[in-house]
Design a protein around this motif. Sequence first.
Motif, short mmCIF file in Angstrom:
data_model
loop_
_atom_site.label_atom_id
_atom_site.label_comp_id
_atom_site.label_asym_id
_atom_site.label_seq_id
_atom_site.Cartn_x
_atom_site.Cartn_y
_atom_site.Cartn_z
N GLU A 1 0.90 -0.95 0.06
CA GLU A 1 0.17 0.04 0.07
C GLU A 1 0.79 1.40 0.10
O GLU A 1 0.52 2.25 -0.59
CB GLU A 1 -0.99 0.15 1.11
N ALA A 2 2.06 1.26 0.61
CA ALA A 2 2.83 2.23 0.64
C ALA A 2 3.29 2.77 -0.57
O ALA A 2 3.77 3.97 -0.91
CB ALA A 2 4.23 2.10 1.57
N GLU A 3 3.54 1.89 -1.71
CA GLU A 3 3.72 2.21 -3.02
C GLU A 3 2.80 2.81 -3.92
O GLU A 3 3.06 3.37 -5.03
CB GLU A 3 4.68 1.24 -3.52
N ARG A 4 1.38 2.52 -3.54
CA ARG A 4 0.37 3.00 -4.60
C ARG A 4 0.15 4.30 -4.81
O ARG A 4 -0.10 4.62 -5.88
CB ARG A 4 -0.76 2.08 -4.01
N PRO A 5 0.30 5.33 -3.58
CA PRO A 5 0.12 6.66 -4.17
C PRO A 5 1.07 7.31 -5.35
O PRO A 5 0.95 7.78 -6.47
CB PRO A 5 0.48 7.35 -2.91
N GLU A 6 2.43 6.52 -5.31
CA GLU A 6 3.60 6.86 -6.19
C GLU A 6 2.95 6.18 -7.54
O GLU A 6 3.13 6.95 -8.57
CB GLU A 6 4.67 6.32 -5.59
N ILE A 7 2.50 5.24 -7.41
CA ILE A 7 2.09 4.47 -8.88
C ILE A 7 0.86 5.16 -9.46
O ILE A 7 0.85 5.40 -10.58
CB ILE A 7 1.79 2.86 -8.45
#
Length: 534
Positions: A157-163
């Motif tokens: 989930e921590a990577e999803r805003p960047e994606i």
Amino acid sequence: MKKTNYKLFSFSILSLVLVLLTSCVDDMDITPNDPNSFLDEDFYSQPGAYEQAIAGVYGNLQLTGLQGPGSSNITGLDAGTSQYGRGLMNLQTFSTDEAIWSYENDPGIREIQRKTWSSLNPILLGMFSRTMVSVAFANEFLRQSTDDLLNQRNVPEAERPEIAQYRAEARFLRALAYYHLMDLFGKAPYYDETIPVGSFRGEEMNRQEIFEFVEAELLDIMDDMAAPRNVDFGRADQGTAMMVLAKMYLNAEVYTGTPRYTEAMDYIEMLLGSGYSLANDYHNNFRGDNSTNEATNEIIFGIPSNFENSRSFGPTTVMTNGGVGSVEGNSNDFGLFNPGWGGAIRLTPQFVEKFDGPEFENDARNTIIGEDRPLVITNMSNQSEGYVLVKYTNINSDGSNPEVDTFSNVAFPMFRLADVYLMYAEAHLRGGGGSIGEAVGLINELRLRAGGQTISEGDLNLDFILDERARELHWESHRRQDLIRFGKFSGGQYIWQFKGGAASGLPTSSIRNLYPIPSQSLSTNQNLTQNPGY
């Protein structure tokens, strides 16, 4: 500018992703040579996979193929013909009064600069194809980054805003490609990420439909993009999206028949309040370190270039090597450790006249060289005729000069704040709002930055704006669009050397305000139709 860890233009990243996306052109359905390679789950299990994938979408603006600068990942087109910025330069600059390419045996260029092109012209096919590659690459990224696939791949989930931000950037790059297709060709096949690769011939969008699509996309993604100047050089952010909207609204009367100058002014004023600032030195916008020097405050969107790791025959390589005068042998002015290309680029007398008069003697934008040359070109093959100029140079802002052999280190400044200043003045004169005082003040900021003379309110009119845009923005791929907007690209109101074919220049038909759809594209997608007159 906030810096991130996003190493966007690392050669290794671009090489990997271009391998995954190496493609051929059919009807501008872009199909990977090995469709399974990009769909391989092993790729997306790697750390930084989505960062690498979006880098490949950006990489299409800069690189042309995997086998070095002379290769093209578009079947049937060479590297020079198929590079994105080179296509803009050919179609927006060499079709106008700003520059003449001496070597008319190069396929397609004679017809472009003499305004006698047909649908068989390879330069047109190159630009149409390259923009559709951008569409295809963006679509594939969007297919591979859906919530369902992120869930299947257990992406944290921590990577999803960047994606999510990468997805907005992919949509921007797709919108940018359609913006250029709208401007140059007036129509294009529609593809989005919901259309399976290689299984559908895109339905034709006309100019109005492309305008509405690009407008809707840019407005929809705005909140998901980074704030202006909060990404690394070469990435798109909200300011970049605002700039494309401002350009579209300024040209809306050409594109759709309906003026939108008030909306243009809205986005111009947003850009003026977004933290950009002029570089103190005009020339720093075009130096070898313009992706890191003070020009990063002014360049709203640039295409990076690196002579060591990401070589291409893009526009800045052409304008450094091609700008070297055959008489002057001034390759040192361009920071080159080779003799250049023997006077490949020269100027029309009509462009030179934009800098006539004592007020431009000390203007930094006036880098024209003509002391040992006749002004008028009587013989295209005689490179000693016609003035030349120095604009893009590999020399850094601190005076250092890396050993550059042929390939450029200069990023191509697709959009600059200086253009926003000029757009403000034009939008005001065309009834878009703002004030005459602010318009004159912005023009005078540009002139004072260049060391030139200021103007008064009585000097500001549309003819002045068109000439001032040439003085400030020449060789930045805006001139054709400007001349069309001012009613001077076709017809006989404004004649320059070689316009219409003759050395002295001739009026041309208004059909030339649009390029034809390439014949190969028509033959492979029966949903496309030709522009009138071709």
